[in-house]
Design a protein around this motif. Structure first.
Motif, short mmCIF file in Angstrom:
data_model
loop_
_atom_site.label_atom_id
_atom_site.label_comp_id
_atom_site.label_asym_id
_atom_site.label_seq_id
_atom_site.Cartn_x
_atom_site.Cartn_y
_atom_site.Cartn_z
N LYS A 49 0.82 -1.21 0.00
CA LYS A 49 0.00 0.00 0.00
C LYS A 49 0.86 1.26 0.00
O LYS A 49 2.01 1.26 0.43
CB LYS A 49 -0.91 0.01 1.23
N PHE A 50 0.26 2.34 -0.48
CA PHE A 50 0.86 3.66 -0.38
C PHE A 50 0.51 4.26 0.98
O PHE A 50 -0.59 4.03 1.49
CB PHE A 50 0.33 4.58 -1.49
N ASP A 51 1.41 5.03 1.54
CA ASP A 51 1.15 5.74 2.78
C ASP A 51 0.46 7.06 2.44
O ASP A 51 0.97 7.87 1.66
CB ASP A 51 2.47 6.02 3.52
N LYS A 52 -0.72 7.29 3.03
CA LYS A 52 -1.48 8.50 2.72
C LYS A 52 -0.71 9.76 3.06
O LYS A 52 -0.89 10.80 2.41
CB LYS A 52 -2.82 8.48 3.48
N GLU A 53 0.15 9.70 4.05
CA GLU A 53 0.91 10.88 4.44
C GLU A 53 1.92 11.30 3.37
O GLU A 53 2.40 12.44 3.37
CB GLU A 53 1.62 10.63 5.77
#
Length: 410
Positions: A206-210
């Motif tokens: 997953k990508f980190d939203k931050e």
């Protein structure tokens, strides 16, 4: 959104006929691989046709859904209509419709068996809606007994339209609504052939939203625009198609068998790079990409995507060579011996949403050409200009969804 969702639905509506039962060859054991290979060739042809019909637009569609609906039409076609569909669907490997129907049934069975064990969600449903006035052949009822529904088109066309739209909404979990607009079904409608497909999956990495930031995306022949760009570093299948001056990346979805992935094809940026790529890419090139790969560390920047497209398919399918399928002289006598039927229209609608949590693809990637020495620095895969993407199922070797992203302002 905390996931990637892809939805597509296609309906082809017609008044129709068939005059001879399919000859079922129970000894036929043809591999469904041949059906999937034809589907991949069809996918590339459809992408090319849509690109020419909608130049400079972002595109998204389901080759799987379109192919399935046309397969239903093929089972009802005879004569020159059957020959045209056979060519367009790349079914030249089959000696008879029985060979194709066997592969079709094998695919449905394999897909149903896999569904119980997958953490990604993919559901595809075929429907054949016939008017009460159509006297169906017994062999058709046998082959599609779970998929056939009888509707009262003659006296309640709007109620029939609502029922078909509700089927699409149910399969796509309310993401595709009003596929058939008011007036698309009339008292003269005899049949509607439809496929609805839904996919939802989470990225394996997953990508980190931050890490998501506003960054520039260079649209085709336009001023730069800002998009929400996701970022991550990880190990992915990455390769180069030197013939097309393109790099590609496989982004797998989370799943026990890791068989569904999104493949992203990023040409070196020039004004017409994506157009040149789409003109030259072949099914054989894609097969090499899907057949294996080399993992390496990659820095990825990929835009969050959310858009929907609807296509009137008749001119596109005519351009692809379906012959007289939508003409009054179409031979569809393998549906019923009593009524004269033809296709009137075809429509396709697809929607995609991609964010940090979710994404779409199939497992396994291959490299056309790659430098033999492994670099020590991470590769850069920066999707800040037009690219193509596919959601691919490695087990079935089928392209489920495909798109071209040219930016958010289309």
């Amino acid at each position: 959104m905390n996931k990637t969702i892809v939805i597509a639905a296609l309906a082809a509506f017609l008044p129709l006929v068939w005059s001879q039962c399919l000859t079922r060859n129970d000894t036929a054991r043809l591999s469904a691989d041949k059906l999937y290979y034809g589907q991949r060739k069809f996918s590339v042809s459809l992408l090319d046709a849509l690109q020419k019909a909608r130049p400079n637009e972002s595109l998204f569609f389901s080759p799987h859904s379109t192919y399935r609906a046309l397969l239903l039409a093929y089972f009802g076609a005879k004569g020159e209509t059957e020959k045209s569909l056979k060519k367009t669907l790349h079914l030249d490997w089959a000696n008879s419709k029985a060979d194709v129907s066997h592969a079709y049934e094998l695919e449905k069975l394999a897909r149903a068996n896999r569904r119980e064990h997958q953490t990604v969600e993919f559901n595809s449903v075929d429907k054949l809606y016939f008017s009460k006035q159509v006297e169906l052949k017994d062999c058709l009822k046998q082959m599609f007994n779970e998929s056939i529904e009888i509707l009262n088109f003659a006296t309640e066309p709007e109620e029939a339209r609502d029922q078909i739209n509700k089927f699409v909404e149910e399969v796509t979990k309310d993401n595709i609504k009003d596929l058939l607009p008011p007036g698309s079904i009339s008292h003269d409608t005899n049949v509607v052939l439809a496929n609805a497909a839904f996919f939802k999956g989470n990225w394996a990495s997953k990508f980190d939203k931050e890490d998501t930031q506003k960054k520039i995306f260079y649209e085709h022949s336009r001023m730069p625009v800002y998009v929400d760009m996701m970022r991550q570093r990880g190990h992915f299948n990455y390769g180069v198609i030197e013939e097309l001056n393109t790099v590609f990346l496989e982004m797998p979805y989370k799943g026990e068998d890791g068989s569904i992935s999104m493949y992203i094809f990023l040409p070196v940026f020039t004004v017409n790079a994506i157009d040149e790529f789409l003109e030259k890419v072949t099914p054989e090139m894609l097969d090499e990409v899907f057949s294996g790969g080399l993992q390496r560390e990659v820095d990825i920047e990929f835009p969050k995507i959310s858009f929907e497209r609807k296509f009137e398919l008749v001119p596109i399918l005519k351009h692809m060579g379906v012959g007289d399928l939508f003409e009054s002289g179409a031979n569809l006598t393998d549906f019923s011996e009593k009524q004269s039927l033809k296709f009137d229209d075809a429509v396709h609608q697809a929607k995609i949403e991609i964010d940090e949590e979710g994404s779409v693809a199939a497992a396994a990637t291959a490299i056309f050409s790659f430098r033999s020495s492994r670099p020590t620095e991470p590769a850069q895969f920066i999707c800040n200009h037009p690219f193509m993407f596919l959601i691919h199922d490695q087990k079935s070797k089928e392209i489920l969804f495909a798109g071209v992203y040219r930016g958010p302002n289309e």
